[in-house]
Design a protein around this motif. Sequence first.
Motif, short mmCIF file in Angstrom:
data_model
loop_
_atom_site.label_atom_id
_atom_site.label_comp_id
_atom_site.label_asym_id
_atom_site.label_seq_id
_atom_site.Cartn_x
_atom_site.Cartn_y
_atom_site.Cartn_z
N LEU A 1 -34.11 14.67 -42.19
CA LEU A 1 -35.24 14.59 -41.25
C LEU A 1 -36.39 15.48 -41.71
O LEU A 1 -37.57 15.18 -41.48
CB LEU A 1 -34.80 15.03 -39.84
N SER A 2 -36.04 16.56 -42.42
CA SER A 2 -37.07 17.51 -42.87
C SER A 2 -38.00 16.85 -43.89
O SER A 2 -39.13 17.30 -44.07
CB SER A 2 -36.43 18.75 -43.47
N VAL A 3 -37.51 15.82 -44.55
CA VAL A 3 -38.33 15.11 -45.54
C VAL A 3 -39.25 14.12 -44.83
O VAL A 3 -40.43 14.00 -45.14
CB VAL A 3 -37.42 14.38 -46.56
N PHE A 4 -38.70 13.42 -43.85
CA PHE A 4 -39.45 12.34 -43.21
C PHE A 4 -40.28 12.77 -42.00
O PHE A 4 -41.34 12.20 -41.74
CB PHE A 4 -38.51 11.19 -42.81
N ASN A 5 -39.77 13.73 -41.25
CA ASN A 5 -40.49 14.15 -40.06
C ASN A 5 -40.18 15.61 -39.69
O ASN A 5 -39.22 15.89 -38.97
CB ASN A 5 -40.11 13.22 -38.88
N PRO A 6 -40.99 16.55 -40.20
CA PRO A 6 -40.73 17.98 -39.94
C PRO A 6 -40.65 18.32 -38.46
O PRO A 6 -39.85 19.18 -38.07
CB PRO A 6 -41.93 18.67 -40.59
N ASP A 7 -41.42 17.64 -37.61
CA ASP A 7 -41.40 17.95 -36.17
C ASP A 7 -40.05 17.61 -35.56
O ASP A 7 -39.48 18.40 -34.79
CB ASP A 7 -42.52 17.18 -35.44
N VAL A 8 -39.55 16.42 -35.90
CA VAL A 8 -38.23 16.02 -35.37
C VAL A 8 -37.16 16.97 -35.93
O VAL A 8 -36.24 17.38 -35.22
CB VAL A 8 -37.90 14.54 -35.73
N PHE A 9 -37.30 17.31 -37.21
CA PHE A 9 -36.34 18.25 -37.83
C PHE A 9 -36.34 19.57 -37.05
O PHE A 9 -35.26 20.12 -36.76
CB PHE A 9 -36.73 18.49 -39.29
N ASN A 10 -37.52 20.05 -36.70
CA ASN A 10 -37.62 21.30 -35.93
C ASN A 10 -36.95 21.18 -34.56
O ASN A 10 -36.21 22.08 -34.14
CB ASN A 10 -39.10 21.66 -35.73
N GLU A 11 -37.19 20.04 -33.90
CA GLU A 11 -36.60 19.83 -32.56
C GLU A 11 -35.08 19.81 -32.65
O GLU A 11 -34.40 20.47 -31.85
CB GLU A 11 -37.09 18.48 -31.98
N VAL A 12 -34.56 19.04 -33.61
CA VAL A 12 -33.10 18.92 -33.75
C VAL A 12 -32.50 20.27 -34.13
O VAL A 12 -31.46 20.69 -33.60
CB VAL A 12 -32.73 17.82 -34.79
N SER A 13 -33.17 20.98 -35.05
CA SER A 13 -32.67 22.30 -35.49
C SER A 13 -32.64 23.26 -34.31
O SER A 13 -31.68 24.05 -34.17
CB SER A 13 -33.57 22.87 -36.59
N HIS A 14 -33.66 23.21 -33.47
CA HIS A 14 -33.70 24.10 -32.31
C HIS A 14 -32.56 23.78 -31.34
O HIS A 14 -31.91 24.69 -30.81
CB HIS A 14 -35.05 24.00 -31.60
N PHE A 15 -32.33 22.48 -31.17
CA PHE A 15 -31.21 22.07 -30.29
C PHE A 15 -29.89 22.58 -30.86
O PHE A 15 -29.08 23.18 -30.16
CB PHE A 15 -31.18 20.53 -30.15
N MET A 16 -29.67 22.36 -32.18
CA MET A 16 -28.41 22.77 -32.81
C MET A 16 -28.25 24.30 -32.75
O MET A 16 -27.14 24.81 -32.60
CB MET A 16 -28.38 22.34 -34.29
N GLY A 17 -29.37 25.00 -32.89
CA GLY A 17 -29.32 26.46 -32.95
C GLY A 17 -29.21 27.13 -31.60
O GLY A 17 -28.89 28.32 -31.53
N THR A 18 -29.49 26.39 -30.53
CA THR A 18 -29.48 27.03 -29.20
C THR A 18 -28.50 26.40 -28.21
O THR A 18 -28.25 26.98 -27.16
CB THR A 18 -30.89 26.97 -28.57
#
Lengths: 247, 226
Positions: B35-52
Motif C-alpha cells: 500500500l505504501s507504493v500505491f497509496n501512502p495515505d491508506v498505508f498510513n491509516e492501516v499502519s495506525h490501525f495496526m499500531g493502535t
Amino acid sequence: MNLTLKIWRQKNANAKGQMVDYKVTDISEHMSFLEMMDVLNEQLVNSGDDPVAFDHDCREGICGMCAMYINGQAHGPDRGVTTCQLHMRRFKDGETITIEPFRAVAFPVIKDLVVDRMSFERIQQAGGYISVNTSGNTQDANSIPISKHAADKAMDAATCIGCGACVAACKNSSAMLFVGAKVSQYALLPQGQIEAADRVLNMVAQMDLEGFGNCSNTGACEIECPKSISLDTIARMNRELMKASLK
Amino acid sequence: MGGFFKSSIGRKVAMALSAFFLMIFLLQHFAINILSVFNPDVFNEVSHFMGTSSIIQFVIQPILIFGVVFHFVMGFILEFKNLSSRKVKYIKNQSAANSSWMSRNMIWSGVAILAFIILHFIDFWFPEINTKFIKGDWSGLHEGVDGYRYFHELQENFLNPVRVGAYVVAFVFLALHLLHGFTSAFQSMGVTAGRKKTLQNIGIAYSIILPLGFIFIALYHHFNHH
C-alpha cells in the motif's frame, strides 16, 4: 580396469579407523562391485594382510545386507540398486574409488565397512508386524477384500529391504523412510488396522530412542533407496502418528 | 498429545504449524507494505490501525512473537539433534546428487533471516515500542510531518543503500528458505506435496513472488524518496 581404492579400515568398534589406499588390477568391467572387493580381499589374504570386512549375503539385491558408501553415495552412483547390483562398468579405468561404511550413531561400525544395523530390528520388534492366529484355523487371506490400489501401494512399501541406505544418505541420519515404509505396508491393508495406533506410536518411539535424526524432507533417502521407496510413506507415517496421538 | 510433541515427528509437525502461521503473516505484512507504493495515505491509516488496535497489539502481536521465537528455537533444537545423529562425517559425500541446496541448508538460510529480523526490529519495531510503550505516545503523529508518521519513517529507513542492500540479500535467503520450506511443511503435515503439482507450483510462486515483492518495495522507496 586398474583402480585405486580408498577404503575405511577399522579393526573393531572401539578402534580409531582410517582410510587406506589399495591398488587392484585387471578388474573386469562385468564384475559386480562386491566381486571386485573379493578380488581385493584375495590379494590381501595372499599377501598375509587382513581382508576388508564387508556385509553381503544374497548378492541379488533382495537381502539388504550389502551396504557401502561409494564415492559419496549410498550403494554408489546408480539409482535403484544395491551395492551387489552395481557393476564395475560404471567406473572408469584408472579411477580412484572412495569406500566408506554407512555413517550414523545408530549404525556403529563393527569392523571396516560392516555396521551394526540391529537398531532397525529393534524398531521392527516394536511394532512392525501383525498378530495372526496361526494355530491351524487361519483365515484365507483372499477372503478379505482389498482394493488393487491399496494392495499395490502396500506392496511398494513392503519392498523395503532394510539396508539402511536411507539413513546413510540422509544428512540427519534419519530412519524415517525405513519406518515410514514399514508403517505404510500395514497401514494400507485391513489386517494392519487392529494394531495400527500402537504400531506407529511404538515404532516411532523406538526410532527416536535409537538416536536417528529427524526428517528435513530433503528427499535424499528416496533417491538413494535401492527399492525407490517413496517419500509418501513418510507423509503417511506422519498422518498415522497424528491420528494415533489424537486417540 | 504431550508425548506427541516430544517425538521427532511431533516436533516436525510443530515446526510446520509455526511455518504456516509465519507464511500467512508474511502475506498480511506484504499486503500492507505494498500500500505504501500505491497509496501512502491508506498505508498510513492501516499502519495506525495496526499500531493502535488493542487486539493486534496485545493479542496478535504476542502470538506472532511467540511464533517467530518458537520457529527459530525449534529449528535450532532439531538441527543440534540432527548433527548429533552422525558423529563421524563422510570423507567423500555427494549430497548434491540427491538433494537440493535449499533443503540441506535451511539452518543457514534461517540464520540469515534471523539476522535480518534483528535488523528489522532495530529499524522499525524497537522505535515503535519506544514511542508507544516508553514515551506513551499513541497519536501516530510526528513533529514536522503532515498526517501520520508511518510513511515518513518507512522512507527514512530506506534512504541508506547499505540497509536496502541488506534487505535485498535477506529476501533472497527468504526465497531460498521458502522454496524448500513451503512443500516441506505440507509433507511434515502428512500431505504429499511433492507429488501434487498444483501445491508445488503454488509453493514456487509464493516463494519467489513474495520476496520479490518485498525487494521491490525496499528499492521503490530507496529510489522514490518524497
